[in-house]
Enzyme design. Structure first.
Site, short mmCIF file in Angstrom:
data_model
loop_
_atom_site.label_atom_id
_atom_site.label_comp_id
_atom_site.label_asym_id
_atom_site.label_seq_id
_atom_site.Cartn_x
_atom_site.Cartn_y
_atom_site.Cartn_z
N SER A 246 0.62 -1.04 -0.06
CA SER A 246 0.11 0.04 0.12
C SER A 246 0.96 1.24 0.11
O SER A 246 0.48 2.32 0.13
CB SER A 246 -0.82 0.02 1.01
OG SER A 246 -0.20 -0.23 2.26
N ASN B 93 -2.06 -2.49 13.18
CA ASN B 93 -3.31 -2.15 13.08
C ASN B 93 -3.92 -0.86 14.09
O ASN B 93 -4.74 -0.05 13.52
CB ASN B 93 -4.37 -3.37 13.75
CG ASN B 93 -3.97 -4.66 12.98
OD1 ASN B 93 -3.30 -4.59 11.92
ND2 ASN B 93 -4.36 -5.96 13.58
N THR C 197 -39.02 28.08 -9.78
CA THR C 197 -39.35 26.84 -9.02
C THR C 197 -39.51 25.98 -10.35
O THR C 197 -40.25 26.41 -11.44
CB THR C 197 -40.84 26.70 -8.09
OG1 THR C 197 -41.86 27.16 -8.93
CG2 THR C 197 -40.49 27.82 -7.09
N HIS C 198 -39.47 24.56 -10.40
CA HIS C 198 -39.54 23.93 -11.63
C HIS C 198 -38.83 24.49 -12.84
O HIS C 198 -39.11 24.37 -13.98
CB HIS C 198 -40.98 23.49 -11.87
CG HIS C 198 -41.93 23.15 -10.79
ND1 HIS C 198 -42.21 21.90 -10.22
CD2 HIS C 198 -42.47 23.90 -9.80
CE1 HIS C 198 -42.99 21.61 -9.30
NE2 HIS C 198 -43.15 22.86 -8.93
N SER D 278 -13.36 25.56 -28.07
CA SER D 278 -13.70 24.26 -28.50
C SER D 278 -12.58 24.34 -29.71
O SER D 278 -12.02 25.28 -30.25
CB SER D 278 -15.05 24.45 -29.21
OG SER D 278 -15.06 23.72 -30.49
N LYS E 12 -17.16 29.26 -29.43
CA LYS E 12 -17.57 28.77 -28.07
C LYS E 12 -16.86 29.03 -27.03
O LYS E 12 -15.38 29.29 -27.27
CB LYS E 12 -17.37 27.27 -28.07
CG LYS E 12 -18.41 26.31 -29.16
CD LYS E 12 -19.74 26.27 -28.37
CE LYS E 12 -19.87 25.41 -27.25
NZ LYS E 12 -20.28 24.17 -27.76
N ASN F 77 -16.58 27.63 -23.15
CA ASN F 77 -17.38 26.48 -22.37
C ASN F 77 -17.18 26.65 -20.78
O ASN F 77 -16.06 26.92 -20.48
CB ASN F 77 -17.13 25.11 -22.75
CG ASN F 77 -17.32 24.99 -24.24
OD1 ASN F 77 -18.47 25.51 -24.66
ND2 ASN F 77 -16.59 24.18 -24.95
N GLU G 79 -18.60 22.14 -15.19
CA GLU G 79 -19.01 20.98 -15.44
C GLU G 79 -17.95 19.84 -14.70
O GLU G 79 -18.61 18.79 -14.48
CB GLU G 79 -18.93 20.87 -16.88
CG GLU G 79 -20.09 21.43 -17.74
CD GLU G 79 -19.54 21.76 -19.30
OE1 GLU G 79 -19.83 20.60 -19.84
OE2 GLU G 79 -18.97 22.45 -19.73
N TYR H 161 -9.42 -6.08 12.96
CA TYR H 161 -8.90 -5.69 11.60
C TYR H 161 -9.06 -6.61 10.42
O TYR H 161 -8.78 -7.83 10.74
CB TYR H 161 -7.36 -5.30 11.85
CG TYR H 161 -6.52 -5.03 10.42
CD1 TYR H 161 -6.73 -3.48 9.87
CD2 TYR H 161 -6.05 -5.87 9.67
CE1 TYR H 161 -6.18 -3.01 8.82
CE2 TYR H 161 -5.39 -5.37 8.55
CZ TYR H 161 -5.53 -4.10 8.02
OH TYR H 161 -4.98 -3.63 6.70
N GLN I 128 -7.34 -1.87 4.27
CA GLN I 128 -6.34 -1.16 3.49
C GLN I 128 -7.21 -0.20 2.33
O GLN I 128 -6.54 0.63 1.68
CB GLN I 128 -5.35 -2.05 2.94
CG GLN I 128 -4.27 -1.52 2.19
CD GLN I 128 -3.04 -2.41 2.08
OE1 GLN I 128 -2.30 -2.57 3.08
NE2 GLN I 128 -2.96 -2.83 0.87
N1 ARG Z 1 -1.13 -1.34 5.11
C1 ARG Z 1 -2.12 -1.94 6.18
C2 ARG Z 1 -3.47 -0.79 5.69
O1 ARG Z 1 -3.07 0.28 5.20
C3 ARG Z 1 -1.66 -1.62 7.50
C4 ARG Z 1 -2.23 -2.39 8.50
C5 ARG Z 1 -1.68 -3.76 8.06
N2 ARG Z 1 -1.95 -4.63 9.36
C6 ARG Z 1 -1.73 -5.96 9.02
N3 ARG Z 1 -2.17 -6.92 9.99
N4 ARG Z 1 -1.72 -6.74 8.10
O2 ARG Z 1 -4.43 -1.32 6.32
#
Ligand code: ARG
Length: 473
Positions: free
Chosen positions: A24, A111, A156-157, A278, A284, A286, A291, A318, A323
């Protein structure tokens, strides 16, 4: 690739694809500062409670501060093959401090660590979002002040309904954003709790002082239950929800801006710096920003749904599913900041075509209610007055005129109560100026709304300073 932290239990290294799948750090790397801050508080507490020695605690704090600077200055680069930011920081620390580095994770789990990091990270983000919302509200007040007298049709509407002022219309949005601002404060109440010390799920046998960590990190309180501490992502959902509502408000506003820019309305024109052309149609201009804001509202609502759906089937405590919380909530946070910071200068620089607003208000029999009210003030029951006015509108359509120009004989033919003062009573200026009820569109009412709103925004100032916490005692 470095050996996994948990290699002892395993007889093989993890497959490289699995490692990439599992990792991650590409998205949680942005929390490095908050991870380090949490670790500094944790190391401080471990030293104070005698769980590690004073010297070790001090060495850890010093090296963590140094590492934070090194990452900031690019001396240390995040290793994208690390499992996550927590593992990465611990491994660099251990490279640098040897034995001492390995003591940091005493009485802690990833955790509770990750739960804390997200909270600290989002706390800073919420303060930034809050101050952007405040800036937006102030901008609305400033423009509304200039246009407290600018008459426009209220709808309204999407049909012309009754005359209002542009200031009145803007101050409606200001109230919506004030509620958003309040909601952010409410989110912070629960977001700013400290889960650290929950351990993996079941607390710890070490004599920790969780409240000390809470104070060091300027959290409002220590979370009461360790299972809840590591399982809870309500704060992400609440924040995503608050952000979704901000985005929904910005999106409605965008929709109106898009309409107002069209030739059919031409109430406003965006500055050239806040519009695009455009590739094929030379004429144009825009309203792309508006948007895109409307479009981005959809993805933020998606982020909110992602978080709810991610959590709905998870047993305590957990689970790795969690994650997935980060990309969703970070996307919501990034996008609302992006939208707010582009939207505000777009408003500040737009040109407002008062005459077009007024001309639009002069069409569509927008003063018909006032015509009926005129009869009521002369003693007629409202339902009868309503019917007679309806007939007059039909007559105007037949004669291709409007109520302002309909001859007095025509009025009198429908009711003897009509006199020449009717023209004064149904003039646009009268219609707006006399709508003086609290919250109404008259210039007086709008000024009162602006005053209230500015005062309320000023009460928020104090909250934004909380974003700072110590890196040492
Ligand atoms: N990268 C993990 C997360 O974002 C961190 C916690 C991981 N804990 C574990 N027991 N694998 O949730």
């Amino acid at each position: 690739m470095a050996k996994s932290m948990w290699a002892g239990r395993f007889s093989k290294e993890v497959d490289s694809k699995v490692n990439a799948f599992n990792s991650s750090i590409s998205f949680d790397g942005r929390m490095y500062k908050h991870d380090i801050m949490g670790s500094i508080a944790h190391a401080t507490m471990l030293g104070k409670c005698g769980i590690i020695s004073r010297e070790d605690s001090e060495a850890l704090v010093r090296e963590l501060q140094k590492l934070c600077e090194d990452i900031e200055n690019g001396v240390v680069e995040l290793d994208m093959s690390a499992e996550d930011i927590h593992m990465f920081i611990e491994s660099v620390l251990t490279e640098r401090l040897g034995e001492v580095g390995k003591r940091l994770h005493t009485a802690r789990s990833r955790n509770d660590q990750v739960a804390l990091d997200i909270r600290l990270y989002l706390r800073d983000e919420v303060f930034q979002i809050s101050s952007l919302v405040e800036r937006l509200i102030k901008t609305l007040c400033d423009i509304a002040e200039l246009h407290a007298n600018t008459i426009m049709p209220g709808y309204t509407h999407l049909q012309r309904a009754q005359p209002i002022t542009f200031g009145h219309h803007l101050m409606a949005y200001a109230q919506m954003f004030l509620r958003d601002r309040d909601r952010l404060d409410d989110v912070v109440k629960r977001l700013n709790e400290n889960p650290l010390g929950s351990g993996a799920l079941a607390g710890t046998t070490y004599p920790t002082d969780r409240d000390m960590v809470t104070d060091l990190l300027r959290c409002s309180r220590t979370m009461v239950n360790s299972l809840d501490g590591v399982s809870d992502r309500d704060f992400c959902i609440e924040l995503a929800n608050a952000i979704s509502i901000i985005m929904m408000h910005l999106s409605r506003f965008s929709e109106e801006i898009i309409l107002w820019c069209s030739w059919e309305f031409k109430f406003i024109e965006l500055d050239d710096a806040y519009a695009t052309g455009s590739s094929i149609m030379p004429q144009k201009k825009n309203p792309d920003i508006a948007e895109l804001v409307r479009g981005k509202c959809a993805r933020v609502i998606g982020d909110n749904m992602t978080l709810l759906a991610m959590m709905k089937g998870l047993p305590l405590a957990y689970n790795k599913d969690m994650q997935e919380d980060k990309e969703a909530i970070f996307d919501a946070v990034d996008n609302v900041k992006l939208c707010l910071s582009t939207f505000i200068p777009m408003l500040e620089t737009m040109t407002i075509y008062k005459d077009n607003m007024r001309n639009a208000a002069a069409k569509g029999f927008i003063n018909a209610t006032d015509c009926a009210d005129y009869l009521v003030k002369k003693g007629m029951a409202f339902r009868d007055a309503y019917k007679i006015t309806g007939g007059l509108v039909a007559l105007c359509i037949e004669k291709n005129t409007d109520l302002e120009h309909l001859p007095l004989e025509d009025y009198k033919s429908r009711s003897e109560l009509f006199d020449k003062d009717v023209y004064q009573a149904i003039s646009l200026d009268t219609c707006v100026n006399t709508r003086n009820s609290k919250g109404g569109p008259s210039p007086e009412s709008v000024k009162a709304q602006i005053e209230y709103t500015r005062e309320k925004v000023n009460t928020y100032e104090a909250h934004t300073v909380m974003a700072h916490y110590i890196t040492e005692e």
